[in-house]
Design an enzyme around this catalytic site. Structure first.
Site, PDB file in Angstrom:
ATOM      1  N   ASP A   1       5.244  -5.679 -17.550  1.00  0.00           N
ATOM      2  CA  ASP A   1       4.558  -6.364 -18.644  1.00  0.00           C
ATOM      3  C   ASP A   1       5.444  -7.356 -19.383  1.00  0.00           C
ATOM      4  OD1 ASP A   1       2.110  -5.056 -18.195  1.00  0.00           O
ATOM      5  OD2 ASP A   1       2.765  -3.314 -19.344  1.00  0.00           O
TER       6      ASP A   1
ATOM      7  N   ASN B   1     -10.193   1.298  -7.949  1.00  0.00           N
ATOM      8  CA  ASN B   1     -10.280   0.249  -8.956  1.00  0.00           C
ATOM      9  C   ASN B   1     -11.465  -0.665  -8.743  1.00  0.00           C
ATOM     10  OD1 ASN B   1      -7.994  -0.444 -11.002  1.00  0.00           O
ATOM     11  ND2 ASN B   1      -7.082   0.734  -9.332  1.00  0.00           N
TER      12      ASN B   1
ATOM     13  N   GLU C   1      -9.156   1.697  -2.084  1.00  0.00           N
ATOM     14  CA  GLU C   1      -9.227   1.368  -0.645  1.00  0.00           C
ATOM     15  C   GLU C   1      -8.133   0.388  -0.199  1.00  0.00           C
ATOM     16  OE1 GLU C   1     -11.638   0.891  -2.846  1.00  0.00           O
ATOM     17  OE2 GLU C   1     -12.216  -1.229  -2.911  1.00  0.00           O
TER      18      GLU C   1
ATOM     19  N   ARG D   1       5.736  -9.822 -11.105  1.00  0.00           N
ATOM     20  CA  ARG D   1       5.310  -8.886 -10.057  1.00  0.00           C
ATOM     21  C   ARG D   1       5.335  -9.555  -8.684  1.00  0.00           C
ATOM     22  NH1 ARG D   1      -0.015  -7.030 -13.639  1.00  0.00           N
ATOM     23  NH2 ARG D   1       1.187  -6.471 -15.500  1.00  0.00           N
TER      24      ARG D   1
ATOM     25  N   GLN E   1      -6.826   3.332 -31.667  1.00  0.00           N
ATOM     26  CA  GLN E   1      -7.348   4.428 -30.854  1.00  0.00           C
ATOM     27  C   GLN E   1      -8.816   4.264 -30.486  1.00  0.00           C
ATOM     28  OE1 GLN E   1      -5.852   8.432 -32.367  1.00  0.00           O
ATOM     29  NE2 GLN E   1      -5.014   7.080 -33.944  1.00  0.00           N
TER      30      GLN E   1
ATOM     31  N   ASP F   1      -0.657   5.496 -19.313  1.00  0.00           N
ATOM     32  CA  ASP F   1      -0.859   4.108 -19.706  1.00  0.00           C
ATOM     33  C   ASP F   1      -1.465   4.039 -21.109  1.00  0.00           C
ATOM     34  OD1 ASP F   1      -1.080   1.214 -18.969  1.00  0.00           O
ATOM     35  OD2 ASP F   1      -3.219   1.613 -19.300  1.00  0.00           O
TER      36      ASP F   1
ATOM     37  N   ASP G   1       0.824  -1.206   0.000  1.00  0.00           N
ATOM     38  CA  ASP G   1       0.000   0.000   0.000  1.00  0.00           C
ATOM     39  C   ASP G   1       0.861   1.261   0.000  1.00  0.00           C
ATOM     40  OD1 ASP G   1       0.924  -0.110   2.605  1.00  0.00           O
ATOM     41  OD2 ASP G   1      -0.974  -0.872   3.418  1.00  0.00           O
TER      42      ASP G   1
ATOM     43  N   GLU H   1       3.225   5.336 -22.551  1.00  0.00           N
ATOM     44  CA  GLU H   1       3.528   3.966 -22.950  1.00  0.00           C
ATOM     45  C   GLU H   1       3.102   3.785 -24.400  1.00  0.00           C
ATOM     46  OE1 GLU H   1       2.238  -0.607 -21.800  1.00  0.00           O
ATOM     47  OE2 GLU H   1       0.784   1.011 -21.790  1.00  0.00           O
TER      48      GLU H   1
HETATM   49  C1  NOJ Z   1      -0.330  -1.333 -20.181  1.00  0.00           C
HETATM   50  C2  NOJ Z   1       0.042  -1.600 -18.786  1.00  0.00           C
HETATM   51  O1  NOJ Z   1       1.381  -1.414 -18.599  1.00  0.00           O
HETATM   52  C3  NOJ Z   1      -0.482  -2.975 -18.517  1.00  0.00           C
HETATM   53  O2  NOJ Z   1       0.066  -3.500 -17.369  1.00  0.00           O
HETATM   54  C4  NOJ Z   1      -1.964  -2.836 -18.460  1.00  0.00           C
HETATM   55  O3  NOJ Z   1      -2.575  -4.056 -18.220  1.00  0.00           O
HETATM   56  C5  NOJ Z   1      -2.473  -2.298 -19.792  1.00  0.00           C
HETATM   57  N1  NOJ Z   1      -1.726  -1.193 -20.243  1.00  0.00           N
HETATM   58  C6  NOJ Z   1      -3.901  -1.870 -19.690  1.00  0.00           C
HETATM   59  O4  NOJ Z   1      -4.037  -0.798 -18.808  1.00  0.00           O
END
Ligand code: NOJ
Ligand code: NOJ
Length: 699
Positions: free
Chosen positions: A340, A92, A121, A391, A201, A240, A65, A268
């Site tokens: 990822d 989330n 939370e 992770r 997009q 993201d 956290d 990203e």
């Molecule tokens: C890229 C993020 O780095 C990944 O971990 C995530 O699941 C996807 N975008 C969707 O948000």
């Protein structure tokens, strides 16, 4: 004494808020997997059952956290980290969505928002308040560490299970994917063609409910959420899935962020390497939007070279290509690992190679980002080590590993020698196993030598450098096996041996006889916006910053950093000129002056034909936002998208409240430009919200 302390406090405050990120070392944290600082939020009632205290279900919350990150602040600052990038902290998905095997899963990673204006939370408290977030930000700032929030405006949560995409505005329900009367979401299929600009997009990313940013309510909501984050002290944003959000809207988002507070933004934009079919789009986007990017091509090259043992020419070639294409290449955010991909050590469990990759990361072009646990050699190789096994829970916080010391040492050098943050890159010696490269900013130089061969040493002869004549010891004091070199006249380095798996760093700095500019941030903005130029040798007394013949109004001036506001000059691309108080010129640096704040406008042109495969329609017009009548891929706005041939559309960020003139052009596959006929189209961009234009191609 008190005065001095005040001055030091002031300096710390200034450096915290400056927009120059190039001297930073970023540390990427998956909040849930770092440290459990408070057990009170482990299993909150509104989302109970998503916590696994045994850490066996890798897709549930494990207890990390915001309080946990706060408690490890001295561990982080002791490593030399100056910025933490935390996984999306906002509220989330509350429900379990079982996977295909019937196992429970949760959005412990944060990429499935339900409310962008509250804190999750599991990371903060049961009332979703900002308390723990504020405490973390303030502890980080006290430790001299900036906070980067991962922001995911592309989507909410899963579009067919759990909360079915439900979106809330600080607790008030707005819509769900299956209850969307106001068009807050795009309702298209999953992306299947990853090279199709329209699909990327406007289609759905992995069943995640795709937000429609062109909807004025969503546009306003996301920008308000960003404002709240800035007001809570966030210094920078990682965007993201930047490749999957409407690109033109992102230009307006960046502008909104910069209008909120000084910031740095990196997105990203996933791609394999510089041969990717959308690589050109990626650098056009970085050069024009105000958003820098995570350097995926360099990530591929580093992993190939250090983990999979390919030739160093792959890194060298990638550097050359990218440095030629990205206007602000030093702002690219570089990384060896992220959440990822399998961890480096899962690909090649060789700590020497990990050290070599980290040393390269921390000295080569770009802002380095360390993935949590790299310094502890953290990895879990289940099924190859990909998501979610990349992770793991942080296993140890010892400060005695070689990697921890290495990061500390090179993070320190990054602060001391501007060649790393601002410098050019020159290859000096290369073979399959050895890469010797030089970073140089005026007379500040760093020469870095890496031999990745596990068993063979190399004799290095014929090496030349810009380092002045002297004997140099290894800046790393032999931590990775390096020793000293002697530089003779003409920069000739006496022949020496670079043993197997060695990294050495030799460096020198010189005082500046004239002001030297290394950075500007943001790189784009309208009159009145606050901008910072960084470098060295600016002098203690206030000089000037010129846009053409017009002086900017200076807000603060120090020897290394100047903050000013963009003057009221004609929109366009400027080579900004800083002068010290004695009138001595620095080198110039590029900045784009916008006409006004940016508003997203959707342009549609009907019946724009004939075009054949490979031809594209672009938009061009009379302001810098429209390309100032440019007719090239890089200069005009586009390519436009064509889901309904022969009608084309594009969302583009336009100057608020401004009357614009524009036309559509065809750029054929062979480069030939065809203008539509008739008079220029005209439109007055709304002063807030979103806009849209729909016209016919004029024959
Ligand atoms: C890229 C993020 O780095 C990944 O971990 C995530 O699941 C996807 N975008 C969707 O948000
Ligand atoms: C040149 C083009 O030929 C014309 O069609 C266009 O209207 C103008 N640029 C812009 O004024």
């Amino acid at each position: 004494m008190r005065l001095m302390r005040l001055a030091v406090a002031l300096l710390v405050a200034l450096s915290i808020h400056a927009q120059d990120f190039k001297k930073q070392v970023i540390y990427q944290i998956i909040t849930d997997r770092f440290f459990n600082g408070s057990s009170t939020n482990d299993n909150p009632s509104q989302s109970s059952g998503l916590f696994d205290s045994t850490h066996t279900n890798w897709r549930l919350y494990w207890g990390g956290d915001l309080a946990g990150i706060q408690q490890k602040m001295s561990y982080l600052s002791g490593m030399g980290v100056t910025a933490i990038w935390i996984s999306p902290p906002v509220d989330n998905l509350n429900l379990n969505i079982p996977d295909s095997g019937g196992n429970a899963t949760a959005a412990y990673h944060g990429y499935a928002a339900r409310d962008f204006k509250r804190i999750e939370e599991h990371f903060g408290d049961a009332s979703n308040t900002w308390t723990a977030f504020d405490a973390l930000v303030s502890a980080a700032h006290t430790a001299g560490i900036k906070v980067i929030v991962d922001f995911a405006p592309n989507h909410t949560n899963d579009n067919s299970a759990g909360e079915v995409g439900s979106l809330y505005d600080a607790g008030t329900f707005m819509a769900a994917y299956n209850n969307d009367p106001n068009g807050y979401f795009h309702h298209n299929a999953n992306i299947t063609d990853w090279n199709d600009r329209y699909q990327l997009q406007y289609y759905t990313l992995f069943n995640l409910s795709e937000l429609n940013q062109e909807n004025a309510t969503i546009d306003g909501y996301l920008k308000a959420a960003l404002l709240a984050l800035s007001q809570h002290g966030v210094d920078a944003f990682r965007i993201d899935a930047a490749k999957h959000i409407t690109w033109g809207w992102e230009y307006s988002m960046d502008n909104a962020i910069f209008n909120n507070a000084p910031s740095f933004i990196f997105g990203e934009w996933y791609q394999g390497n510089t041969s990717d079919s959308l690589y050109h789009d990626s650098y056009k986007f970085a050069n024009r939007s105000g958003m820098s990017l995570l350097d995926f091509p360099m990530n591929t090259a580093m992993r190939d070279v250090f983990a999979s043992n390919t030739n160093f020419s792959e890194i060298d070639g990638t550097l050359t290509t990218e440095n030629g294409n990205f206007t602000w290449a030093n702002d690219l955010v570089t990384f060896v690992d992220n959440h990822d991909m399998p961890r480096f050590l899962s690909v090649n469990n060789n700590n020497n190679r990990m050290h070599e990759a980290l040393a390269f990361l921390l000295t080569s072009r770009g802002i380095p980002s360390i993935y949590y646990g790299e310094e502890q050699y953290l990895h879990n190789d289940t099924g190859g080590g990909g998501d979610p096994y990349n992770r793991p829970m942080m296993s140890s916080f010892t400060t005695t590993t070689t990697a921890y010391s290495l990061i500390h040492s090179l993070a320190t050098l990054r602060q001391q020698n501007p060649a790393l943050a601002y410098g050019t890159t020159q290859q000096r010696w290369i073979n399959n196993d050895v890469y010797i490269f030089e970073r140089k900013f005026f007379n500040d130089v760093a020469l870095i030598a890496i031999n990745k061969n596990d068993t063979t040493g190399y004799s290095i002869s014929g090496l030349t450098t810009a380092l002045p004549v002297a004997a140099y010891s290894d800046y790393l004091s032999g931590l990775l096996g390096g020793s000293g070199i002697t530089v003779n006249s003409g920069g000739a380095v006496s022949t020496f041996t670079l043993p197997a798996h060695t990294v050495a760093v030799w460096q020198s700095t010189a005082s500046a006889s004239a002001p030297q500019v290394g950075s500007i941030g943001p790189t784009i903005g309208q009159s009145g916006l606050k901008v910072t130029i960084a470098g060295k040798g600016f002098g203690a007394s206030t000089g000037s910053v010129l846009f053409g013949a017009t002086s900017a109004s200076i807000q603060s001036w120090s020897d290394t950093s100047v903050t000013f506001t963009v003057p009221a000059v004609t929109n366009g691309v400027y080579q900004v000129q800083l002068k010290n108080s004695g009138g001595t010129n620095a080198n110039t640096i590029q900045f784009t002056v916008l006409t006004a704040k940016l508003i997203p406008v959707t342009f549609t042109v009907n019946n724009a034909s004939p075009t054949s495969v490979g031809d594209y329609i672009f938009l061009t017009g009379n302001t810098i936002e429209l390309g100032n009548w440019a007719t090239t891929f890089d200069g005009a706005v586009g390519p436009m998208l064509c889901p309904n041939y022969p009608n084309w559309f594009i969302n583009a960020a336009m100057p608020a409240g401004t009357s614009i003139q524009f036309k559509f052009i065809k750029i054929a596959a062979n480069g030939t430009v065809t203008w539509e006929a008739g008079a220029n189209h005209t439109y007055t961009v709304p002063s807030s919200g979103t806009g849209s234009v729909n016209v016919n191609w004029q024959y």
